[in-house]
Design a protein around this motif. Structure first.
Motif, PDB file in Angstrom:
ATOM      1  N   ALA A 112       0.851  -1.198   0.000  1.00  7.60           N
ATOM      2  CA  ALA A 112       0.000   0.000   0.000  1.00  7.60           C
ATOM      3  C   ALA A 112       0.890   1.254   0.000  1.00  7.60           C
ATOM      4  N   ALA A 113       1.932   1.235   0.826  1.00 11.33           N
ATOM      5  CA  ALA A 113       2.843   2.387   0.871  1.00 11.33           C
ATOM      6  C   ALA A 113       3.539   2.556  -0.480  1.00 11.33           C
ATOM      7  N   GLY A 114       3.807   1.426  -1.134  1.00 12.44           N
ATOM      8  CA  GLY A 114       4.468   1.464  -2.449  1.00 12.44           C
ATOM      9  C   GLY A 114       3.632   2.175  -3.503  1.00 12.44           C
ATOM     10  N   THR A 115       2.318   2.098  -3.393  1.00 10.44           N
ATOM     11  CA  THR A 115       1.497   2.769  -4.417  1.00 10.44           C
ATOM     12  C   THR A 115       1.595   4.295  -4.292  1.00 10.44           C
ATOM     13  N   GLU A 116       1.920   4.784  -3.092  1.00  7.93           N
ATOM     14  CA  GLU A 116       2.122   6.237  -2.939  1.00  7.93           C
ATOM     15  C   GLU A 116       3.362   6.686  -3.706  1.00  7.93           C
ATOM     16  N   ALA A 117       4.423   5.877  -3.581  1.00  8.68           N
ATOM     17  CA  ALA A 117       5.659   6.196  -4.311  1.00  8.68           C
ATOM     18  C   ALA A 117       5.393   6.170  -5.820  1.00  8.68           C
ATOM     19  N   LEU A 118       4.611   5.202  -6.215  1.00  7.70           N
ATOM     20  CA  LEU A 118       4.252   5.043  -7.622  1.00  7.70           C
ATOM     21  C   LEU A 118       3.584   6.308  -8.175  1.00  7.70           C
ATOM     22  N   ARG A 119       2.634   6.840  -7.430  1.00  6.26           N
ATOM     23  CA  ARG A 119       1.926   8.071  -7.831  1.00  6.26           C
ATOM     24  C   ARG A 119       2.913   9.207  -8.048  1.00  6.26           C
ATOM     25  N   ASP A 120       3.817   9.367  -7.090  1.00  2.00           N
ATOM     26  CA  ASP A 120       4.772  10.460  -7.132  1.00  2.00           C
ATOM     27  C   ASP A 120       5.688  10.326  -8.359  1.00  2.00           C
ATOM     28  N   ILE A 121       6.160   9.112  -8.616  1.00  2.00           N
ATOM     29  CA  ILE A 121       7.119   8.918  -9.710  1.00  2.00           C
ATOM     30  C   ILE A 121       6.443   9.059 -11.074  1.00  2.00           C
ATOM     31  N   ILE A 122       5.189   8.653 -11.168  1.00  2.16           N
ATOM     32  CA  ILE A 122       4.463   8.851 -12.437  1.00  2.16           C
ATOM     33  C   ILE A 122       4.300  10.352 -12.684  1.00  2.16           C
ATOM     34  N   ARG A 123       3.905  11.083 -11.653  1.00  2.00           N
ATOM     35  CA  ARG A 123       3.732  12.540 -11.797  1.00  2.00           C
ATOM     36  C   ARG A 123       5.056  13.208 -12.172  1.00  2.00           C
TER      37      ARG A 123
END
Ligand code: IPE
Ligand code: IPE
Ligand code: MG
Length: 286
Positions: free
Chosen positions: A68-79
């Motif tokens: 779940a925490a990993g999906t936050e990082a994912l959002r940031d890196i896509i942006r």
């Protein structure tokens, strides 16, 4: 609808004017020495997002909390990729080998996947992002399959960041699939064996039409590629960053992009500043 179209048009126009990346990650990032010239920016970045389990373990949390925490990082890196003008971003989210994990963990990952697509699709479409799934979509459970198919269909004509999410992806499986597709064409008399060229082979891969991977990043300190994009990373620069994926942010990404920008890619040749091959060396190699 009109606003959506207008914002897509604006995004497109802005992306055609590459700027120096000063990356708004911290005040220090605006310093001139952190600038990245656009011609040193990788066109295609691939990321093996690893370390969610260890991140959770370090905190005494279940592995699912790490995902779940990993999906936050994912959002940031896509942006960040979108903001900085990276053309294509390929993220390893679930491998064909990951089915070997416990039922609970696989269910948690599949649940997050659904949640992610439902919550992000509007913003990604708004940002003109074109989503493609790399991997065997038909092998996913029905709700996930429907969600990713809808996302691909909805963003198909978007002209911004090409966001590839590897799901139920295996490099060997991808190569075998391509070989079989070409064999079928040869057997049907549609092509000759000698027409199986680099281009013909690439056209059968999930990444057809995309540039090769320039930079492969793996987090968590593991130094292996775990069956990720073997064809496409043949000449990629690789960075193995010790940070665990949930802790990976724009600052880490920028540091990795700067390391890439400083590398000398030779593709079997010599440094551009060095001499052209002389007549003697050319003859000598025969
Ligand atoms: C990466 O994190 C996410 C997936 C493979 C889905 P891991 O779950 O592999 O985390 P570690 O490697 O166990 O720390
Ligand atoms: C690779 O990570 C797959 C993803 C990040 C989705 P793994 O954690 O599954 O890889 P191994 O097992 O350490 O090689
Ligand atoms: Mg792992």
């Amino acid at each position: 609808m009109f606003t959506n179209k207008l914002s897509k048009l604006l995004t497109k126009l802005l992306r055609t004017q590459p700027k120096y990346i000063t990356a708004s990650v911290s005040p220090a990032s605006a310093a001139p020495d952190l600038m990245l010239p656009p011609d040193r920016l990788p066109a295609h970045v691939a990321i093996i997002m690893d370390g969610n389990g260890r991140w959770a373990q370090q905190r005494g949390l279940p592995r699912s909390a790490g995902h779940a925490a990993g999906t936050e990082a994912l959002r940031d890196i896509i942006r960040a990729s979108d903001d900085w003008g990276v053309q294509a971003l390929s993220l390893y989210a679930f491998s064909t080998e990951n089915w070997a994990r416990s039922k609970d963990e696989v269910n948690a990952l599949m649940g997050l996947l659904l949640k992610y697509f439902n919550s992000e699709i509007d913003e990604l479409d708004e940002k003109n992002v074109c989503i493609r799934i790399l991997g065997d979509v038909d092998g996913l459970p029905e709700p996930q399959r429907d969600a990713v198919n809808r996302a691909m269909e909805r963003t198909r004509d978007n002209t911004g960041l090409k966001l590839n999410i590897a799901l139920n992806y295996g490099g060997h499986a991808e190569l075998i699939r391509a070989a079989q597709a070409l064999a079928v064409k040869v057997v049907a008399g549609e092509m000759k064996p000698e027409e199986i060229t680099n281009e013909a082979f690439e056209a059968e891969l999930y990444t057809a039409g995309l540039p090769p991977v320039d930079l492969l990043i793996r987090t968590s300190g593991e130094v292996r590629t775990s069956n990720f994009l073997p064809w496409q990373t043949a000449y990629a620069e690789m960075i193995f960053d010790p940070v665990l994926w949930p802790d990976y942010d724009r600052a880490h990404y920028l540091k990795n992009l700067r390391e890439y920008a400083a590398r000398d890619r030779r593709f079997g040749g010599v440094k551009s500043a060095e001499t052209e091959p002389t007549k003697e060396t050319t003859e000598g190699s025969n």
